[in-house]
Design an enzyme around this catalytic site. Structure first.
Site, mmCIF file in Angstrom:
data_model
loop_
_atom_site.group_PDB
_atom_site.id
_atom_site.type_symbol
_atom_site.label_atom_id
_atom_site.label_comp_id
_atom_site.label_asym_id
_atom_site.label_seq_id
_atom_site.Cartn_x
_atom_site.Cartn_y
_atom_site.Cartn_z
ATOM 1 C CG ASP A 66 -8.581 1.821 12.447
ATOM 2 O OD1 ASP A 66 -7.801 0.845 12.291
ATOM 3 O OD2 ASP A 66 -8.482 2.871 11.764
ATOM 4 C CG ASP A 103 -0.233 0.199 2.545
ATOM 5 O OD1 ASP A 103 1.010 0.179 2.580
ATOM 6 O OD2 ASP A 103 -0.931 0.347 3.564
ATOM 7 C CG HIS A 136 -5.852 0.249 9.435
ATOM 8 N ND1 HIS A 136 -5.704 0.904 10.640
ATOM 9 C CD2 HIS A 136 -4.587 0.105 8.924
ATOM 10 C CE1 HIS A 136 -4.421 1.145 10.860
ATOM 11 N NE2 HIS A 136 -3.724 0.656 9.835
#
Length: 238
Positions: free
Chosen positions: A132, A66, A134
């Protein structure tokens, strides 16, 4: 899914480093995708020590999974969040040649899965997970589970975006791109590493809760190629 719970962060780091080294030692081109961030910091220290005894490992190629370009106030790209972290923690200390690194950027992200496939696919990917939910840059509110790779415009509609922008010290990001779940399904082995009590609730939700698009890591357990390595603190709610 294979789950391994170890006693400490040190043991987690040692085990993960050993898995990476054993993958490197195959007699072929080996394609790896490794994560930046705080969780793998000790793993890289151990990995660098182990690699120092192995000679040149020119058969290893590294692919980022990413990226988030960082811009200054004039709009110029001044860094890359993921690549810069990997460069500092691993690529530079390990003296990895540029020819062995394929970084996801604006000009290649859209066909990054094809680049990986043409190279023989990924043998190993090591990822972390945020509290969270991710993983990679598959973030709550914007994950596209049907896409092998995709680009996301960062907006104020994403609650996690404002704290991220505040941490960029006067710079900003306006988009990110990431490999999605279909790409991870093609990796020979995916290792998820999680440490610390602060991630315990997230680990429980990811591994035992309902599938939830707003908690992307919950979908990781669908991977038949997944190994989860946890220290005792991260696993305390399981």
């Amino acid at each position: 899914m294979k789950k391994i719970i170890v006693n400490s962060y040190e043991e987690l780091s040692e085990l993960t480093a050993n898995i990476v080294v054993s993958t490197m030692l195959q007699d072929k081109q080996v394609n790896l995708s490794l994560t930046a961030g705080s969780t793998p910091k000790r793993m890289y220290e151990l990995l660098l020590e182990k690699m120092s005894h192995l000679g040149e490992l020119t058969n290893i190629h590294y692919y980022t999974f990413d990226e988030t370009p960082i811009r200054n106030q004039e709009g110029q790209v001044v860094g890359f969040d993921n690549f810069d972290g990997l460069k500092q923690s691993f690529f530079e200390p390990a003296k990895i040649a540029e020819s062995q690194i394929v970084a996801m950027q604006d000009d290649n992200y859209s066909n990054f899965p094809e680049l990986i496939s043409a190279a023989g696919g990924l043998d190993l990917m090591v990822i972390g997970m945020g509290d969270d939910g991710h993983f990679c840059a598959n973030m709550p509110e914007c994950t596209q589970f049907d896409k092998a790779v995709y680009r996301v415009k960062l907006t104020n509609d994403f609650p996690w975006n404002a704290p991220y922008q505040e941490g960029l010290k006067g710079n900003y990001s306006d988009y990110m791109y990431t490999l999605g779940l279909p790409s991870l399904l093609k990796v020979q082995r995916v290792i998820l590493i999680v440490k610390g009590a602060s991630k315990a609730a997230a680990v429980k939700r990811a591994l035992t809760g309902p599938l939830d698009q707003n908690f992307p890591a919950s979908y990781l357990r669908l991977l038949p190629n997944l190994t989860v390595i946890l220290d005792q603190e991260a696993a305390q709610q399981l």
